[in-house]
Design a protein around this motif. Structure first.
Motif, PDB file in Angstrom:
ATOM      1  N   ARG A  34      27.190   7.617  25.040  1.00  0.00           N
ATOM      2  CA  ARG A  34      26.730   6.802  23.915  1.00  0.00           C
ATOM      3  C   ARG A  34      27.915   6.124  23.216  1.00  0.00           C
ATOM      4  O   ARG A  34      27.826   4.977  22.790  1.00  0.00           O
ATOM      5  CB  ARG A  34      25.928   7.650  22.938  1.00  0.00           C
ATOM      6  N   ALA A  35      29.036   6.850  23.100  1.00  0.00           N
ATOM      7  CA  ALA A  35      30.232   6.258  22.492  1.00  0.00           C
ATOM      8  C   ALA A  35      30.710   5.062  23.309  1.00  0.00           C
ATOM      9  O   ALA A  35      31.108   4.029  22.753  1.00  0.00           O
ATOM     10  CB  ALA A  35      31.336   7.302  22.367  1.00  0.00           C
ATOM     11  N   ALA A  36      30.660   5.192  24.634  1.00  0.00           N
ATOM     12  CA  ALA A  36      31.059   4.078  25.491  1.00  0.00           C
ATOM     13  C   ALA A  36      30.113   2.891  25.311  1.00  0.00           C
ATOM     14  O   ALA A  36      30.536   1.729  25.277  1.00  0.00           O
ATOM     15  CB  ALA A  36      31.091   4.525  26.947  1.00  0.00           C
ATOM     16  N   ARG A  37      28.822   3.180  25.178  1.00  0.00           N
ATOM     17  CA  ARG A  37      27.833   2.129  24.988  1.00  0.00           C
ATOM     18  C   ARG A  37      28.073   1.379  23.677  1.00  0.00           C
ATOM     19  O   ARG A  37      27.828   0.179  23.569  1.00  0.00           O
ATOM     20  CB  ARG A  37      26.432   2.726  24.995  1.00  0.00           C
ATOM     21  N   LEU A  38      28.581   2.094  22.668  1.00  0.00           N
ATOM     22  CA  LEU A  38      28.837   1.489  21.370  1.00  0.00           C
ATOM     23  C   LEU A  38      30.151   0.713  21.328  1.00  0.00           C
ATOM     24  O   LEU A  38      30.487   0.129  20.302  1.00  0.00           O
ATOM     25  CB  LEU A  38      28.836   2.558  20.278  1.00  0.00           C
ATOM     26  N   GLY A  39      30.911   0.740  22.407  1.00  0.00           N
ATOM     27  CA  GLY A  39      32.096  -0.098  22.464  1.00  0.00           C
ATOM     28  C   GLY A  39      33.423   0.615  22.426  1.00  0.00           C
ATOM     29  O   GLY A  39      34.470  -0.031  22.309  1.00  0.00           O
ATOM     30  N   ALA A  40      33.423   1.957  22.515  1.00  0.00           N
ATOM     31  CA  ALA A  40      34.702   2.653  22.617  1.00  0.00           C
ATOM     32  C   ALA A  40      35.439   2.158  23.854  1.00  0.00           C
ATOM     33  O   ALA A  40      34.842   1.970  24.921  1.00  0.00           O
ATOM     34  CB  ALA A  40      34.481   4.164  22.716  1.00  0.00           C
ATOM     35  N   THR A  41      36.741   1.928  23.720  1.00  0.00           N
ATOM     36  CA  THR A  41      37.497   1.423  24.870  1.00  0.00           C
ATOM     37  C   THR A  41      37.712   2.502  25.919  1.00  0.00           C
ATOM     38  O   THR A  41      37.965   2.193  27.087  1.00  0.00           O
ATOM     39  CB  THR A  41      38.857   0.873  24.409  1.00  0.00           C
ATOM     40  N   ALA A  42      37.615   3.779  25.501  1.00  0.00           N
ATOM     41  CA  ALA A  42      37.705   4.893  26.444  1.00  0.00           C
ATOM     42  C   ALA A  42      37.063   6.106  25.789  1.00  0.00           C
ATOM     43  O   ALA A  42      37.045   6.244  24.562  1.00  0.00           O
ATOM     44  CB  ALA A  42      39.153   5.198  26.818  1.00  0.00           C
ATOM     45  N   VAL A  43      36.527   7.005  26.624  1.00  0.00           N
ATOM     46  CA  VAL A  43      35.982   8.271  26.136  1.00  0.00           C
ATOM     47  C   VAL A  43      36.636   9.383  26.929  1.00  0.00           C
ATOM     48  O   VAL A  43      36.892   9.257  28.135  1.00  0.00           O
ATOM     49  CB  VAL A  43      34.445   8.326  26.270  1.00  0.00           C
ATOM     50  N   LEU A  44      36.932  10.493  26.236  1.00  0.00           N
ATOM     51  CA  LEU A  44      37.651  11.599  26.852  1.00  0.00           C
ATOM     52  C   LEU A  44      36.901  12.906  26.649  1.00  0.00           C
ATOM     53  O   LEU A  44      36.321  13.139  25.585  1.00  0.00           O
ATOM     54  CB  LEU A  44      39.053  11.734  26.242  1.00  0.00           C
ATOM     55  N   ASP A  45      36.939  13.753  27.662  1.00  0.00           N
ATOM     56  CA  ASP A  45      36.456  15.124  27.552  1.00  0.00           C
ATOM     57  C   ASP A  45      37.657  15.983  27.166  1.00  0.00           C
ATOM     58  O   ASP A  45      38.586  16.127  27.966  1.00  0.00           O
ATOM     59  CB  ASP A  45      35.868  15.582  28.880  1.00  0.00           C
ATOM     60  N   PRO A  46      37.691  16.560  25.958  1.00  0.00           N
ATOM     61  CA  PRO A  46      38.884  17.305  25.532  1.00  0.00           C
ATOM     62  C   PRO A  46      39.163  18.540  26.368  1.00  0.00           C
ATOM     63  O   PRO A  46      40.268  19.070  26.321  1.00  0.00           O
ATOM     64  CB  PRO A  46      38.564  17.672  24.075  1.00  0.00           C
ATOM     65  N   ALA A  47      38.168  18.990  27.141  1.00  0.00           N
ATOM     66  CA  ALA A  47      38.380  20.163  27.988  1.00  0.00           C
ATOM     67  C   ALA A  47      38.944  19.800  29.358  1.00  0.00           C
ATOM     68  O   ALA A  47      39.369  20.673  30.113  1.00  0.00           O
ATOM     69  CB  ALA A  47      37.072  20.928  28.169  1.00  0.00           C
ATOM     70  N   ALA A  48      38.962  18.511  29.675  1.00  0.00           N
ATOM     71  CA  ALA A  48      39.357  18.099  31.026  1.00  0.00           C
ATOM     72  C   ALA A  48      40.864  17.989  31.196  1.00  0.00           C
ATOM     73  O   ALA A  48      41.379  18.180  32.298  1.00  0.00           O
ATOM     74  CB  ALA A  48      38.702  16.767  31.370  1.00  0.00           C
ATOM     75  N   ALA A  49      41.598  17.660  30.129  1.00  0.00           N
ATOM     76  CA  ALA A  49      43.048  17.464  30.223  1.00  0.00           C
ATOM     77  C   ALA A  49      43.617  17.534  28.816  1.00  0.00           C
ATOM     78  O   ALA A  49      42.894  17.347  27.831  1.00  0.00           O
ATOM     79  CB  ALA A  49      43.353  16.103  30.862  1.00  0.00           C
ATOM     80  N   PRO A  50      44.935  17.787  28.686  1.00  0.00           N
ATOM     81  CA  PRO A  50      45.547  17.761  27.349  1.00  0.00           C
ATOM     82  C   PRO A  50      45.270  16.432  26.660  1.00  0.00           C
ATOM     83  O   PRO A  50      45.500  15.361  27.233  1.00  0.00           O
ATOM     84  CB  PRO A  50      47.037  17.952  27.641  1.00  0.00           C
ATOM     85  N   LEU A  51      44.772  16.502  25.430  1.00  0.00           N
ATOM     86  CA  LEU A  51      44.279  15.305  24.761  1.00  0.00           C
ATOM     87  C   LEU A  51      45.382  14.281  24.519  1.00  0.00           C
ATOM     88  O   LEU A  51      45.170  13.075  24.677  1.00  0.00           O
ATOM     89  CB  LEU A  51      43.609  15.702  23.434  1.00  0.00           C
TER      90      LEU A  51
END
Length: 343
Positions: free
Chosen positions: A204-221
């Motif tokens: 949903r964040a991407a749909r609203l126009g965020a240039t990127a979305v991150l999963d904080p559990a996937a890699a060091p933020l």
């Protein structure tokens, strides 16, 4: 009339018959069209520090139709949204705090957090005319009910003094995090990166126009942000509000970085000030909004830059409200749930 009433911590909201509100001088009586369920309502109903009294009708994100008016500036049939904080009697002719304190003024009255000023989880509600904001033609009740949470995002961005082209990190993609991300993008941020563990909310964040979305559990933020934004964040909006998050942002921020704290942490938290001092960080805490933030959001809605469909995940009736309210205490895929008391 029917309303959903708070009866005590640990108890679900109860549907009860309530006295019919009456519009006195300076009041408006509204038929509630839609009312949003806010995280503040959830917090107030479970945290003793709020001192929420049994008998309170919650709900402060609403829009409706004027049924009766005690103010010559409004007529029955007009559609309005509500600004939940009413200024003191001295400042009411101005429409807001005359000292510019907005929601931080000790003299304001917050609608929906006391039995004396019932909120919008009801078929009808009384507000002061100074709290009403007319909805222009073409703007529906869903947009009207969203003006309040969107104004929180507009206020956070305005108070942050975000420079044009800034690299922005937003933590959390709940309603407020999404509002902040969208208003930051509309305000001229160069990169708006949203960190959110939930896949549906990231989408949903991407749909609203965020240039990127991150999963904080996937890699060091910090590393992940640099990779997608081309450098460290110039500005961080902390919109989660749980213990430990602010310290994590202090650790992540670059020297002389800025952190705007939007999420409300309801528990004691621990910080290491030395780290913030060594970096000369700027921490800014923000609360709610002022009338200008509502006007700013209304302008974006009128321009088609904000759509209700991007935020609203469900519309329910009063009968479903107690169960939905309890379900929202657990993180899920819902973003903004609206209540239609006529459903």
């Amino acid at each position: 009339m029917r309303a959903a009433v708070f009866e005590g911590i640990g108890q679900p909201l109860a549907l009860r018959a309530q006295p019919e509100p009456v519009a006195g001088p300076g009041d408006l009586l509204l038929q509630v069209a839609l009312c949003g369920i806010c995280g503040s309502d959830l917090h107030a109903s479970e945290v003793p520090d709020y001192r929420l009294q049994p008998g309170t009708v919650l709900g402060h994100e609403f829009a409706g139709t004027v049924l009766a008016s005690g103010d010559p500036g409004f007529r029955p049939g007009e559609r309005v949204a509500c600004i939940p904080f009413a200024p003191c009697a001295e400042c009411e002719p101005l429409g807001e705090c005359g000292k510019g304190l907005a929601a931080t003024c000790p003299g304001i009255t917050g609608l929906g957090f006391s039995p004396l000023v019932p909120g919008g989880y009801a078929e009808r509600v009384r507000i002061r005319a100074s709290q009403a904001l007319r909805l222009p033609e073409g703007i529906g009740f869903a947009e009207g009910a969203l003006l309040e949470p969107l104004a929180v995002g507009a206020h956070a961005v305005a108070m942050s003094a975000m420079p044009a082209g800034a690299r922005v990190l937003v933590t959390g993609a709940g309603p407020i995090g999404l509002a902040v991300a969208l208003l930051a993008r509309l305000g001229g941020a160069g990169a708006v990166v949203v960190s959110e563990p939930g896949a549906a909310r990231r989408e949903r964040a991407a749909r609203l126009g965020a240039t990127a979305v991150l999963d904080p559990a996937a890699a060091p933020l910090a590393e992940a942000f640099r990779a997608v934004a081309g450098g460290p964040p110039d500005l961080i909006f902390e919109c989660v509000g749980i213990p430990g998050m602010l310290q994590r942002m202090i650790e992540l921020a670059p020297p002389r970085g800025r952190i705007t704290v939007v999420g409300v942490c309801m528990e004691e938290d621990r910080l290491r000030p030395r780290m913030a001092i060594r970096k000369e960080l700027t921490l800014r805490f923000v609360l709610a909004y002022d009338r200008a933030d509502f006007a700013r959001v209304l302008g974006h809605v009128a321009a088609g830059e904000i759509r209700a469909a991007d935020f609203v995940t469900d519309v329910i009736g009063l009968d479903a409200l107690p169960g939905a309210f309890e379900a929202l205490r657990r993180p899920g895929q819902q973003v903004k749930v609206l209540v239609d008391p006529g459903r």
